[in-house]
Design a protein around this motif. Structure first.
Motif, short mmCIF file in Angstrom:
data_model
loop_
_atom_site.label_atom_id
_atom_site.label_comp_id
_atom_site.label_asym_id
_atom_site.label_seq_id
_atom_site.Cartn_x
_atom_site.Cartn_y
_atom_site.Cartn_z
N GLY A 11 23.75 28.19 97.85
CA GLY A 11 23.11 29.08 96.92
C GLY A 11 24.47 30.00 96.29
O GLY A 11 24.06 31.08 95.96
N SER A 63 25.51 29.78 93.17
CA SER A 63 25.23 30.14 91.84
C SER A 63 24.06 31.22 91.61
O SER A 63 24.11 32.13 91.02
N TYR A 64 23.29 30.95 92.43
CA TYR A 64 22.02 31.91 92.73
C TYR A 64 22.54 33.28 92.95
O TYR A 64 22.33 34.30 92.60
N SER A 65 23.49 33.37 94.09
CA SER A 65 23.93 34.43 94.56
C SER A 65 24.77 35.45 93.56
O SER A 65 24.67 36.46 93.40
N LEU A 85 24.53 35.14 90.29
CA LEU A 85 23.75 35.69 89.32
C LEU A 85 23.13 37.16 89.89
O LEU A 85 23.01 38.08 89.11
N LEU A 86 22.60 37.06 91.03
CA LEU A 86 21.98 38.47 91.67
C LEU A 86 23.13 39.26 91.77
O LEU A 86 22.93 40.61 91.24
N ALA A 98 23.31 26.25 85.92
CA ALA A 98 22.98 27.72 85.76
C ALA A 98 21.65 27.86 85.02
O ALA A 98 20.96 28.73 85.43
N TYR A 147 18.31 28.70 86.61
CA TYR A 147 17.80 30.02 87.02
C TYR A 147 17.40 30.71 85.94
O TYR A 147 17.58 32.05 86.03
N LEU A 151 15.28 34.00 86.06
CA LEU A 151 15.88 35.30 86.36
C LEU A 151 15.76 36.24 85.20
O LEU A 151 15.68 37.41 85.56
N HIS A 207 21.57 31.16 102.59
CA HIS A 207 22.45 32.07 101.86
C HIS A 207 23.10 33.24 102.47
O HIS A 207 23.30 34.17 101.95
N THR A 266 22.29 40.06 97.55
CA THR A 266 21.01 40.48 96.68
C THR A 266 21.63 41.33 95.41
O THR A 266 22.90 41.70 95.38
#
Length: 296
Positions: free
Chosen positions: A24, A26-28, A30-31, A53, A56, A59, A191, A212
């Protein structure tokens, strides 16, 4: 050389996210970025992961720079400069591992040169320029790093050779994490993350967390404490004399690296302005000019 009181200055964040594939990163990232800026349009992802990317995009309306091979340090720098030119506030480099191990990256270039230790003399400055581009950027930067299992061959007390597993190792040049404000390691597919390096004191030696938006908000609140770089630049822009610039250079000694170019440019402006005034007075009042300048 002189002793000065320590001062806290506002800084731009340099954050790292490392972990195995699927954990996780990339996702983390972005957050984290959204927590820092709270504006998706001010986030840019330098994507070396085959446009991952864009998976996502639900988002928010963030920006993407697709970076394909060759993954040379110079192409990474070019992508960073593009994001800065477009006034992005947070740059995510996903990932920096390709600059080191990808096709056209430092290890590949070293092999092409012949693979001798002496060949690093020409490659190390190129890699350092990439690191400097990250450290000197006027944007917050989040880097992701792939990890691989690290092994070594050791001999036991009986003289037998055995394989020793040392855990996961970042796929980038050793020492990069020392440059970061906070370095998070994602430890599993849920994550969960732990801080392996933390200059803020917010996360070190604390239980694992899920990254987050709130983590980004905590970090930007921390980095906004202290003297503002933008306020310092404004004060430099309004300075009218070389002596005043010297005083400002001393006042903001903790920000000399960030303000050096601003101070030098302002000095040139002041010197050029003085030259113009002297030339104008020579034309209007030629008899009032001495060898040392304008007679008062």
């Amino acid at each position: 050389m002189q002793l000065q009181k320590a001062q806290r200055h506002q800084v731009k964040l340099r954050l790292g996210l490392s972990g195995a594939s699927g954990f996780g990163k990339s996702y983390s990232a972005l957050l984290l970025a959204y927590g820092i800026t709270e504006d998706w349009t001010k986030i840019a992802v330098i994507d070396t992961e085959n446009n991952s990317a864009s998976l996502y995009s639900h988002l928010g309306n963030f920006n993407v720079v697709s970076l394909s091979e060759p993954y040379s340090p110079e192409r990474y720098i070019q992508a960073i400069r593009l994001c800065e030119k477009e006034k992005q506030e947070v740059i995510i480099i996903d990932s920096i591992s390709h600059e080191w191990q990808g096709k056209g990256g430092c290890l590949h270039l070293h092999e092409q040169l012949g693979g001798k230790f002496s060949d690093w003399a020409s490659l190390t400055p190129r890699h350092q320029s990439f690191i400097d581009a990250i450290l000197s950027s006027n944007c917050h930067i989040i880097t992701t790093v792939r990890k691989k299992m690290d092994y070594s061959m050791d001999r036991d007390s009986n003289g037998k050779t055995r394989v020793i597993k040392h855990g996961l190792k970042d796929i980038t040049r050793d020492g990069f994490s020392y440059e970061l404000t906070v370095d998070f390691e994602l430890i599993n597919e849920n994550h969960m993350a732990k801080a392996t390096k933390d200059r803020t004191g917010l996360f070190m030696d604390k239980p694992e967390i899920i990254i987050t938006e709130s983590v980004g908000k905590m970090l930007v609140q921390w980095c906004n404490q202290g003297i503002s770089i933008e306020e310092a630049k404004l004060e430099i822009a309004e300075c009218k004399s070389i002596e005043g610039l010297r005083l400002l250079y001393q006042k903001y000694s903790g920000l000399r690296k960030e303000l050096n170019d601003t101070i030098l440019n302002r000095r040139l402006e002041i010197e050029n302005l003085k030259s113009v005034v002297v030339e104008q007075n020579e034309i209007i009042h030629p008899n009032k000019i001495s060898q040392n300048g304008i007679n008062r």
